[in-house]
Write a protein that holds these residues in place. Structure first.
Motif, PDB file in Angstrom:
ATOM      1  N   ASN A 329       0.829  -1.209   0.000  1.00 44.32           N
ATOM      2  CA  ASN A 329       0.000   0.000   0.000  1.00 44.32           C
ATOM      3  C   ASN A 329       0.865   1.262   0.000  1.00 44.32           C
ATOM      4  OD1 ASN A 329      -2.417  -1.418   0.043  1.00 44.32           O
ATOM      5  ND2 ASN A 329      -2.578  -1.402   2.271  1.00 44.32           N
ATOM      6  N   LYS A 333       1.039   4.074  -3.061  1.00 38.41           N
ATOM      7  CA  LYS A 333       0.738   5.497  -2.818  1.00 38.41           C
ATOM      8  C   LYS A 333       1.927   6.386  -3.184  1.00 38.41           C
ATOM      9  CE  LYS A 333      -2.697   4.712   0.820  1.00 38.41           C
ATOM     10  NZ  LYS A 333      -3.010   4.853   2.260  1.00 38.41           N
ATOM     11  N   GLN A 336       2.148   6.904  -6.892  1.00 43.40           N
ATOM     12  CA  GLN A 336       1.117   7.871  -7.275  1.00 43.40           C
ATOM     13  C   GLN A 336       1.558   9.290  -6.937  1.00 43.40           C
ATOM     14  OE1 GLN A 336      -2.803   6.879  -5.773  1.00 43.40           O
ATOM     15  NE2 GLN A 336      -2.510   4.708  -6.175  1.00 43.40           N
TER      16      GLN A 336
END
Length: 384
Positions: A329, A333, A336
């Motif tokens: 995760n 992130k 991104q």
């Protein structure tokens, strides 16, 4: 009515109602099952993406730029709303969808999206979304998943190197023709493909230096060759006189890289370590502007390095989410966050802001994002 008759009447009434209740209960159970099936968030999310993608393709047929940008961004928003569920349950399909969805989103943020590229990725996305709807959840053992991850990454690297060969040919031809302006325009595209596959190129002894060395990497200038030798001729000397031999050597070295890469073997640990080292180099040395010191196209290289590292992460997802979901995760992130940061400076497929126009704070921001990625990928390297 006697008490005995009352009791018999009540029992009879109960028996008459029982089949109705049972039937109703069975119908409710079937209905609940149906609701549970249709309420699957992955299936729901994927069907919504299919519809948005159809809208995008209609916009492409009409050449409606505003609509292309609108639906490209909608695809990304929809994907973000349920991508974690896909990654957890269908990690193999997750990486394939990201591969086509992300370029569409990147184009939708440009003033003039490349419609041909959007159309190509949209068509590929159609197939991947259909595959996701029919996919079964991944249950393979981590060791097998990592073997598959290496295979998937090597396929990606081969594709990038094939494109490197394809785009280097017209660049080399322009150099041999002595056409400075045409060579400048053709310089960046092969650089993207090379930087994405750089960890593979670095595995072949002298090939990486021959193709990608900077002037300070060689003992004497007479030993220097590759992209950056020609880069200096183009932007500093503004002349291609005497560059034919360097162009021919570059083409020969790139073809040699393509041939060797086809039979290259890689371990999971080496794959992840290569991505980590590439990010570390980008964050510490390439961020200084030393890579493309004449053309100042450094942001193109940085984005390509991150693209190549992301391919490693996406290939390793099936193994990562088993016991290391939090790390997956965080990495997701952070990729991104970096891509969002770079969109500020992107002008077209192959053009970013001139590196020399960035101030110290902007460079520091990019460097920080790269450092965060590098540290996260370092944790991944320890796992494998």
């Amino acid at each position: 009515m006697t008490n005995q008759k009352k009791i018999m009447f009540i029992l009879l009434a109960a028996l008459m109602l029982l089949p109705i209740s049972a039937c109703s209960s069975a119908q409710k159970s079937d209905g609940e099952k149906s609701a549970q099936t249709t309420a699957d968030p992955v299936k729901q999310g994927t069907k919504k993406m299919q519809q948005i993608n159809k809208n995008l393709q209609a916009a492409l047929e009409k050449n409606d730029t505003a609509a292309i940008k609108k639906y490209g961004k909608q695809l990304n928003t929809q994907w973000l709303s349920y991508e974690n569920g896909v990654r957890d349950r269908f990690p193999l399909q997750y990486a394939k969808i990201e591969r086509y969805q992300q370029p569409i989103y990147a184009q939708s943020n440009l003033e003039n999206p490349n419609a041909a590229q959007v159309k190509e990725n949209s068509r590929a996305l159609t197939d991947q979304l259909s595959d996701l709807l029919a996919a079964k959840e991944t249950k393979a053992k981590p060791s097998k998943q990592m073997d598959q991850a290496v295979d998937d990454y090597l396929k990606y690297a081969d594709e990038q190197i094939d494109q490197l060969v394809k785009t280097t040919k017209p660049f080399v031809q322009a150099v041999k023709d002595g056409d400075v302006e045409k060579a400048k325009k053709r310089y960046t595209l092969p650089r993207i493909y090379y930087e994405r596959a750089e960890p593979i190129a670095e595995s072949f002894g002298d090939l990486d230096p021959a193709i990608d060395a900077r002037i300070n990497d060689v003992e004497t200038e007479s030993d220097w060759s590759g992209f950056h030798e020609i880069e200096r001729a183009l932007w500093e000397k503004n002349s291609l006189k005497g560059q034919e031999k360097y162009a021919d050597k570059l083409m020969a070295d790139v073809l040699s890289l393509q041939k060797k890469a086809k039979s290259f073997k890689l371990t999971p640990k080496a794959m992840v370590a290569g991505a980590m080292e590439l990010l570390e180099e980008a964050a510490t040395s390439k961020i200084t502007g030393e890579e493309e010191r004449y053309s100042h196209t450094d942001l193109v290289d940085l984005q390509a390095n991150v693209d190549g590292s992301k391919a490693v992460y996406q290939a390793a997802i099936p193994a990562l989410i088993q016991g290391h979901k939090d790390l997956a995760n965080q990495i997701d992130k952070q990729f991104q966050a970096f891509d969002k940061q770079m969109l500020k400076y992107k002008k077209s497929d192959t053009e970013y802001e001139d590196y020399t126009k960035l101030n110290k704070e902007q460079i520091r921001e990019i460097s920080n994002e790269l450092s965060k990625l590098s540290k996260l990928m370092a944790q991944t390297a320890k796992i494998f």
